[in-house]
Design a protein around this motif. Sequence first.
Motif, PDB file in Angstrom:
ATOM      1  N   ASN A  36       1.178  -1.176   0.036  1.00 50.97           N
ATOM      2  CA  ASN A  36      -0.062  -0.395  -0.096  1.00 50.97           C
ATOM      3  C   ASN A  36       0.701   1.152   0.158  1.00 50.97           C
ATOM      4  N   ARG A  37       1.966   1.089   0.546  1.00 50.76           N
ATOM      5  CA  ARG A  37       2.873   2.479   0.604  1.00 50.76           C
ATOM      6  C   ARG A  37       2.434   4.127   0.846  1.00 50.76           C
ATOM      7  N   ARG A  38       1.394   3.271   1.795  1.00 51.58           N
ATOM      8  CA  ARG A  38       0.778   5.284   2.172  1.00 51.58           C
ATOM      9  C   ARG A  38       1.165   5.399   3.247  1.00 51.58           C
ATOM     10  N   ARG A  39       1.248   7.395   3.193  1.00 55.71           N
ATOM     11  CA  ARG A  39       1.190   7.585   4.153  1.00 55.71           C
ATOM     12  C   ARG A  39       0.128   7.945   5.450  1.00 55.71           C
ATOM     13  N   ILE A  40       1.068   7.537   7.230  1.00 59.79           N
ATOM     14  CA  ILE A  40      -0.248   7.687   7.344  1.00 59.79           C
ATOM     15  C   ILE A  40      -0.236   9.434   8.288  1.00 59.79           C
ATOM     16  N   LEU A  41      -1.625   9.442   7.791  1.00 58.10           N
ATOM     17  CA  LEU A  41      -2.849  10.588   7.809  1.00 58.10           C
ATOM     18  C   LEU A  41      -3.481  10.458   9.068  1.00 58.10           C
ATOM     19  N   SER A  42      -3.075  11.436  10.089  1.00 54.25           N
ATOM     20  CA  SER A  42      -2.817  11.432  11.427  1.00 54.25           C
ATOM     21  C   SER A  42      -3.597  13.130  11.978  1.00 54.25           C
ATOM     22  N   ILE A  43      -3.475  13.428  13.109  1.00 54.01           N
ATOM     23  CA  ILE A  43      -4.103  14.998  13.000  1.00 54.01           C
ATOM     24  C   ILE A  43      -4.409  14.651  15.305  1.00 54.01           C
ATOM     25  N   ALA A  44      -4.157  16.537  15.314  1.00 56.19           N
ATOM     26  CA  ALA A  44      -3.981  16.304  16.600  1.00 56.19           C
ATOM     27  C   ALA A  44      -5.370  16.274  17.271  1.00 56.19           C
ATOM     28  N   PRO A  45      -4.788  16.135  18.938  1.00 56.45           N
ATOM     29  CA  PRO A  45      -6.481  15.971  19.599  1.00 56.45           C
ATOM     30  C   PRO A  45      -7.017  17.155  19.684  1.00 56.45           C
ATOM     31  N   ASP A  46      -6.275  18.314  20.086  1.00 56.35           N
ATOM     32  CA  ASP A  46      -7.009  19.663  19.784  1.00 56.35           C
ATOM     33  C   ASP A  46      -7.502  20.039  18.298  1.00 56.35           C
ATOM     34  N   ASP A  47      -7.343  18.822  17.274  1.00 57.26           N
ATOM     35  CA  ASP A  47      -7.959  20.416  16.104  1.00 57.26           C
ATOM     36  C   ASP A  47      -9.143  19.566  15.825  1.00 57.26           C
ATOM     37  N   SER A  48      -9.817  20.826  14.917  1.00 57.08           N
ATOM     38  CA  SER A  48     -11.321  20.466  15.407  1.00 57.08           C
ATOM     39  C   SER A  48     -11.643  19.084  14.145  1.00 57.08           C
ATOM     40  N   VAL A  49     -12.856  18.728  14.408  1.00 54.22           N
ATOM     41  CA  VAL A  49     -13.421  17.577  13.985  1.00 54.22           C
ATOM     42  C   VAL A  49     -13.857  17.928  12.644  1.00 54.22           C
ATOM     43  N   TYR A  50     -14.055  19.415  12.432  1.00 52.35           N
ATOM     44  CA  TYR A  50     -14.409  19.449  10.720  1.00 52.35           C
ATOM     45  C   TYR A  50     -12.961  18.792  10.448  1.00 52.35           C
ATOM     46  N   ASN A  51     -12.062  19.444  10.657  1.00 52.99           N
ATOM     47  CA  ASN A  51     -10.652  19.487   9.127  1.00 52.99           C
ATOM     48  C   ASN A  51     -10.292  17.459   9.437  1.00 52.99           C
ATOM     49  N   ALA A  52     -10.129  17.050  10.907  1.00 51.55           N
ATOM     50  CA  ALA A  52     -10.412  16.035  10.439  1.00 51.55           C
ATOM     51  C   ALA A  52     -11.122  15.285   9.436  1.00 51.55           C
ATOM     52  N   ILE A  53     -12.733  15.893   9.136  1.00 52.92           N
ATOM     53  CA  ILE A  53     -13.650  14.698   8.858  1.00 52.92           C
ATOM     54  C   ILE A  53     -13.168  15.315   6.741  1.00 52.92           C
ATOM     55  N   LYS A  54     -12.748  16.518   7.566  1.00 55.74           N
ATOM     56  CA  LYS A  54     -12.668  16.804   5.288  1.00 55.74           C
ATOM     57  C   LYS A  54     -11.546  16.309   5.042  1.00 55.74           C
ATOM     58  N   MET A  55      -9.843  15.907   6.236  1.00 56.25           N
ATOM     59  CA  MET A  55      -8.757  15.534   5.655  1.00 56.25           C
ATOM     60  C   MET A  55      -9.660  13.886   5.706  1.00 56.25           C
ATOM     61  N   MET A  56     -10.299  13.350   6.323  1.00 54.14           N
ATOM     62  CA  MET A  56     -10.770  11.283   5.397  1.00 54.14           C
ATOM     63  C   MET A  56     -11.388  11.967   4.112  1.00 54.14           C
ATOM     64  N   ALA A  57     -12.255  13.189   4.371  1.00 54.57           N
ATOM     65  CA  ALA A  57     -12.878  13.245   2.706  1.00 54.57           C
ATOM     66  C   ALA A  57     -11.249  13.596   1.292  1.00 54.57           C
ATOM     67  N   ASP A  58     -10.792  14.121   2.065  1.00 55.71           N
ATOM     68  CA  ASP A  58      -9.907  14.270   0.765  1.00 55.71           C
ATOM     69  C   ASP A  58      -8.715  13.487   0.015  1.00 55.71           C
ATOM     70  N   ASN A  59      -9.213  11.958   1.478  1.00 55.56           N
ATOM     71  CA  ASN A  59      -8.008  11.112   1.304  1.00 55.56           C
ATOM     72  C   ASN A  59      -8.181   9.805   0.743  1.00 55.56           C
ATOM     73  N   ASN A  60     -10.296  10.681   0.583  1.00 51.89           N
ATOM     74  CA  ASN A  60     -11.008   8.907   1.067  1.00 51.89           C
ATOM     75  C   ASN A  60     -10.809   7.963   1.704  1.00 51.89           C
ATOM     76  N   VAL A  61     -10.734   8.314   3.306  1.00 49.84           N
ATOM     77  CA  VAL A  61     -10.294   7.321   3.733  1.00 49.84           C
ATOM     78  C   VAL A  61     -11.204   7.123   5.016  1.00 49.84           C
ATOM     79  N   GLY A  62     -10.944   6.630   6.236  1.00 48.81           N
ATOM     80  CA  GLY A  62     -12.902   6.043   6.969  1.00 48.81           C
ATOM     81  C   GLY A  62     -12.236   6.253   8.004  1.00 48.81           C
ATOM     82  N   SER A  63     -10.813   7.039   8.608  1.00 44.12           N
ATOM     83  CA  SER A  63     -10.294   7.384   9.967  1.00 44.12           C
ATOM     84  C   SER A  63      -8.552   7.956   9.518  1.00 44.12           C
ATOM     85  N   LEU A  64      -8.945   8.347  11.830  1.00 40.21           N
ATOM     86  CA  LEU A  64      -7.297   9.211  11.351  1.00 40.21           C
ATOM     87  C   LEU A  64      -6.944   8.370  12.542  1.00 40.21           C
ATOM     88  N   VAL A  65      -5.625   8.506  12.974  1.00 42.45           N
ATOM     89  CA  VAL A  65      -5.063   8.163  14.489  1.00 42.45           C
ATOM     90  C   VAL A  65      -5.232   9.682  14.854  1.00 42.45           C
TER      91      VAL A  65
END
Length: 142
Positions: free
Chosen positions: A11-40
């Motif tokens: 797969n050689r995908r980069r690990i998509l992560s977000i900080a705990p103090d970031d907004s849920v909006y940014n998390a959902i946007k990152m998931m949508a932009d990368n076509n994934v269903g989760s972020l660490v």
Amino acid sequence: MTIIKQILGTNRRRILSIAPDDSVYNAIKMMADNNVGSLVVMEGGKLVGIITERDYSRKVILKGKSSPKTMVKEIMSTHVICVHPDETVKECMAIMTDKRIRHLPVIVDDEVIGVVSIGDLVKSIISDQQFVIEQLEHYIAG
């Protein structure tokens, strides 16, 4: 039997992560932009949680919260089930089925080296089965 290390290697995908103090909006946007269903969720290079589309739908939308105003740490799962790269696909499928989860961070020495999804595992199983079918067809045909 295929092991998780083999799946991560293809797969050689980069690990998509977000900080705990970031907004849920940014998390959902990152998931949508990368076509994934989760972020660490990482803090100081350490895994502190996981946020999924399921967390969003159940802990934000259904509770009437606002995505831009809700922080990841408010809805993330902090009890993260992880696996080692030497675990088999079958073992990981059993964990996912038992725990009713769709994403497993892969950890070596407390470092996240990847994340596998239920889709990754199903794709691997189908590939293994296709290989066996081809071998059997070759054997039968002579």
